[in-house]
Design an enzyme around this catalytic site. Structure first.
Site, PDB file in Angstrom:
ATOM      1  N   ARG A   1      11.801  14.421  -4.467  1.00 53.57           N
ATOM      2  CA  ARG A   1      13.202  14.318  -3.954  1.00 53.57           C
ATOM      3  C   ARG A   1      13.750  15.884  -3.695  1.00 53.57           C
ATOM      4  O   ARG A   1      13.672  16.606  -4.626  1.00 53.57           O
ATOM      5  CB  ARG A   1      14.226  14.041  -5.148  1.00 53.57           C
ATOM      6  CG  ARG A   1      15.889  14.085  -4.578  1.00 53.57           C
ATOM      7  CD  ARG A   1      16.545  13.039  -5.816  1.00 53.57           C
ATOM      8  NE  ARG A   1      16.742  11.781  -5.275  1.00 53.57           N
ATOM      9  CZ  ARG A   1      17.784  11.035  -5.667  1.00 53.57           C
ATOM     10  NH1 ARG A   1      18.717  11.251  -6.262  1.00 53.57           N
ATOM     11  NH2 ARG A   1      17.606   9.638  -5.266  1.00 53.57           N
TER      12      ARG A   1
ATOM     13  N   HIS B   1      16.428   8.151   3.219  1.00 53.19           N
ATOM     14  CA  HIS B   1      16.269   7.670   1.849  1.00 53.19           C
ATOM     15  C   HIS B   1      15.360   6.403   1.992  1.00 53.19           C
ATOM     16  O   HIS B   1      16.124   5.274   1.969  1.00 53.19           O
ATOM     17  CB  HIS B   1      17.619   7.334   1.230  1.00 53.19           C
ATOM     18  CG  HIS B   1      17.515   7.213  -0.332  1.00 53.19           C
ATOM     19  ND1 HIS B   1      16.431   7.374  -1.011  1.00 53.19           N
ATOM     20  CD2 HIS B   1      18.607   6.918  -1.240  1.00 53.19           C
ATOM     21  CE1 HIS B   1      16.685   7.213  -2.295  1.00 53.19           C
ATOM     22  NE2 HIS B   1      17.930   7.111  -2.379  1.00 53.19           N
TER      23      HIS B   1
ATOM     24  N   GLN C   1      15.651   3.480  -0.606  1.00 49.36           N
ATOM     25  CA  GLN C   1      16.968   2.833  -1.064  1.00 49.36           C
ATOM     26  C   GLN C   1      16.929   1.559   0.203  1.00 49.36           C
ATOM     27  O   GLN C   1      17.333   0.731  -0.211  1.00 49.36           O
ATOM     28  CB  GLN C   1      17.735   3.785  -0.580  1.00 49.36           C
ATOM     29  CG  GLN C   1      19.249   3.298  -1.010  1.00 49.36           C
ATOM     30  CD  GLN C   1      19.872   2.964  -2.193  1.00 49.36           C
ATOM     31  OE1 GLN C   1      19.579   3.643  -3.207  1.00 49.36           O
ATOM     32  NE2 GLN C   1      19.962   1.701  -2.280  1.00 49.36           N
TER      33      GLN C   1
ATOM     34  N   ASP D   1      28.787   4.715   1.130  1.00 52.42           N
ATOM     35  CA  ASP D   1      28.139   5.678   0.094  1.00 52.42           C
ATOM     36  C   ASP D   1      29.127   6.868   0.428  1.00 52.42           C
ATOM     37  O   ASP D   1      30.093   6.745   1.006  1.00 52.42           O
ATOM     38  CB  ASP D   1      26.697   6.076   1.140  1.00 52.42           C
ATOM     39  CG  ASP D   1      25.949   7.228   0.340  1.00 52.42           C
ATOM     40  OD1 ASP D   1      26.314   7.267  -0.971  1.00 52.42           O
ATOM     41  OD2 ASP D   1      25.284   8.124   1.100  1.00 52.42           O
TER      42      ASP D   1
ATOM     43  N   CYS E   1      24.866   2.333  -2.251  1.00 52.18           N
ATOM     44  CA  CYS E   1      23.524   2.934  -2.924  1.00 52.18           C
ATOM     45  C   CYS E   1      23.788   3.571  -4.441  1.00 52.18           C
ATOM     46  O   CYS E   1      22.698   3.535  -5.032  1.00 52.18           O
ATOM     47  CB  CYS E   1      22.816   3.745  -2.065  1.00 52.18           C
ATOM     48  SG  CYS E   1      24.290   5.376  -1.598  1.00 52.18           S
TER      49      CYS E   1
ATOM     50  N   ARG F   1      16.131  -1.587  -6.675  1.00 54.51           N
ATOM     51  CA  ARG F   1      15.116  -0.343  -6.436  1.00 54.51           C
ATOM     52  C   ARG F   1      13.807  -0.354  -7.172  1.00 54.51           C
ATOM     53  O   ARG F   1      13.025  -0.019  -6.571  1.00 54.51           O
ATOM     54  CB  ARG F   1      16.073   0.994  -6.906  1.00 54.51           C
ATOM     55  CG  ARG F   1      17.465   1.284  -6.195  1.00 54.51           C
ATOM     56  CD  ARG F   1      17.080   1.821  -4.561  1.00 54.51           C
ATOM     57  NE  ARG F   1      16.287   2.934  -4.737  1.00 54.51           N
ATOM     58  CZ  ARG F   1      16.205   4.127  -4.977  1.00 54.51           C
ATOM     59  NH1 ARG F   1      17.567   4.606  -5.187  1.00 54.51           N
ATOM     60  NH2 ARG F   1      15.453   4.978  -4.882  1.00 54.51           N
TER      61      ARG F   1
END
Ligand code: CP
Ligand code: NVA
Length: 310
Positions: free
Chosen positions: A101, A128, A131, A221, A261, A289
């Site tokens: 990340r 991402h 996700q 988001d 998310c 996830r």
């Protein structure tokens, strides 16, 4: 060597195989069966930004598959204590794969450059992918199939919406980004998506009411992503008409599902009334996830098992 820096690294067939493996492992887990698909394999998590879902879902997923994981924070000195090649090639001596990340997407690309171990993008400023795979799994579970469904993202043309636009193109879903002017998808990214998937239906509009009127899933988001904190006041103003609230939901079909998310800033991009409503799938979406990533890890690290079982 395979990497997942973005969903561009997968074919549609790869993606379908990962999702099928994810659903298979999820079903088996719910029956109390945890096949040791990755016995004694080790996954590193190299994170420059905070995380709850990505970190915990990868760590628990590895444990359930019979492997283990180790979290590497600031103290390992990535980019600070030694050259990128020494760091990466040494890490590759110990672990079977790494999830990273990073603040800048280039850092993830650089990690993959040496082919020292498979690299999985656990969020960058650009995209991402993990996700988006969990999100599609959630939509598939809600509707039986995602094909032809209309996903409307209300908010920023950011890392999350970029991956969603691409995964929708791959899986023949319609994608609309409803956003204020100047917050559209990165134009290079959009060009790449349309070049690879010319049949894709991707729209961008400021008319949020019209966008949600045909939505099967409404996704939002945060308005200010990690690393953009200095812009938060400007963004709060720019996005003020793009909140997913009860009034907006009244313009959407009754069957529309709500996704986020997470983490959410309740009261900004989404209201308590919507995120906690019966239409919201955000908690099972977060749970997915782990399931999606178990499918990814099995596909990446034990393809023979996937070939024999899926
Ligand atoms: N959605 C997501 O990636 O959450 P975390 O930042 O908690 O990992
Ligand atoms: N767009 C958000 C997603 C967090 C999971 C961010 O990058 O901060």
């Amino acid at each position: 060597m395979k990497h997942l820096l973005s969903l561009f690294d997968l074919t549609v067939e790869d993606l379908q195989r990962i999702l099928a493996t994810a659903s298979h492992l999820k079903d088996r887990l719910h029956k109390g069966d945890r096949p040791p698909v990755l016995e004694r394999r080790v996954l590193a998590l190299l994170f420059e930004k905070p995380s709850l879902r990505t970190r915990v879902s990868f760590e628990t997923g590895m444990a359930q598959l019979g492997g283990s994981s180790l979290f590497l924070g600031e103290d390992v000195g990535w980019g600070k204590r030694e050259s990128p090649s020494d760091f990466t090639n040494v890490l590759g001596q110990f672990v079977d794969a790494v999830v990273c990340r990073t603040k800048k997407h280039d850092r993830a690309t650089q990690l993959a450059h040496y082919n020292a171990m498979p690299v999985i993008n656990g969020l960058t400023d650009l995209c991402h992918p993990c996700q988006a795979m969990a999100d599609v799994l959630t939509i598939r579970e809600a509707f039986g199939s995602e094909e032809g469904k209309h996903l409307v993202f209300v908010g920023d043309g950011n890392n999350v919406s970029s991956s969603l636009a691409l995964i929708c193109a791959m899986l023949k879903m319609k994608f609309t980004l409803a956003c204020p002017e100047n917050y559209e998808l990165d134009s290079d990214w959009l060009c790449r998506v349309l070049e690879k998937y010319p049949e894709a239906t991707i729209d961008q509009t400021c008319n949020v009411d019209q966008a949600v009127s045909t939505a099967d899933a409404i996704y939002t988001d945060v308005w200010t992503s990690m690393g953009q904190e200095e812009e938060s006041a400007i963004r709060r103003k720019a996005f003020s008409d793009f909140q997913v609230n009860e009034s907006l939901m009244s313009k959407a079909p009754d069957h529309a599902r709500v996704l986020h998310c997470l983490p959410a800033v309740r009261g900004e991009e989404i209201t308590d009334g919507v995120i906690d409503s019966d239409q919201s799938d955000v908690i099972s979406q977060a749970g997915n996830r782990m399931h999606a990533q178990k499918g990814l890890l099995a596909w990446l690290l034990n393809p023979q098992w996937v070939d024999q079982n899926i």
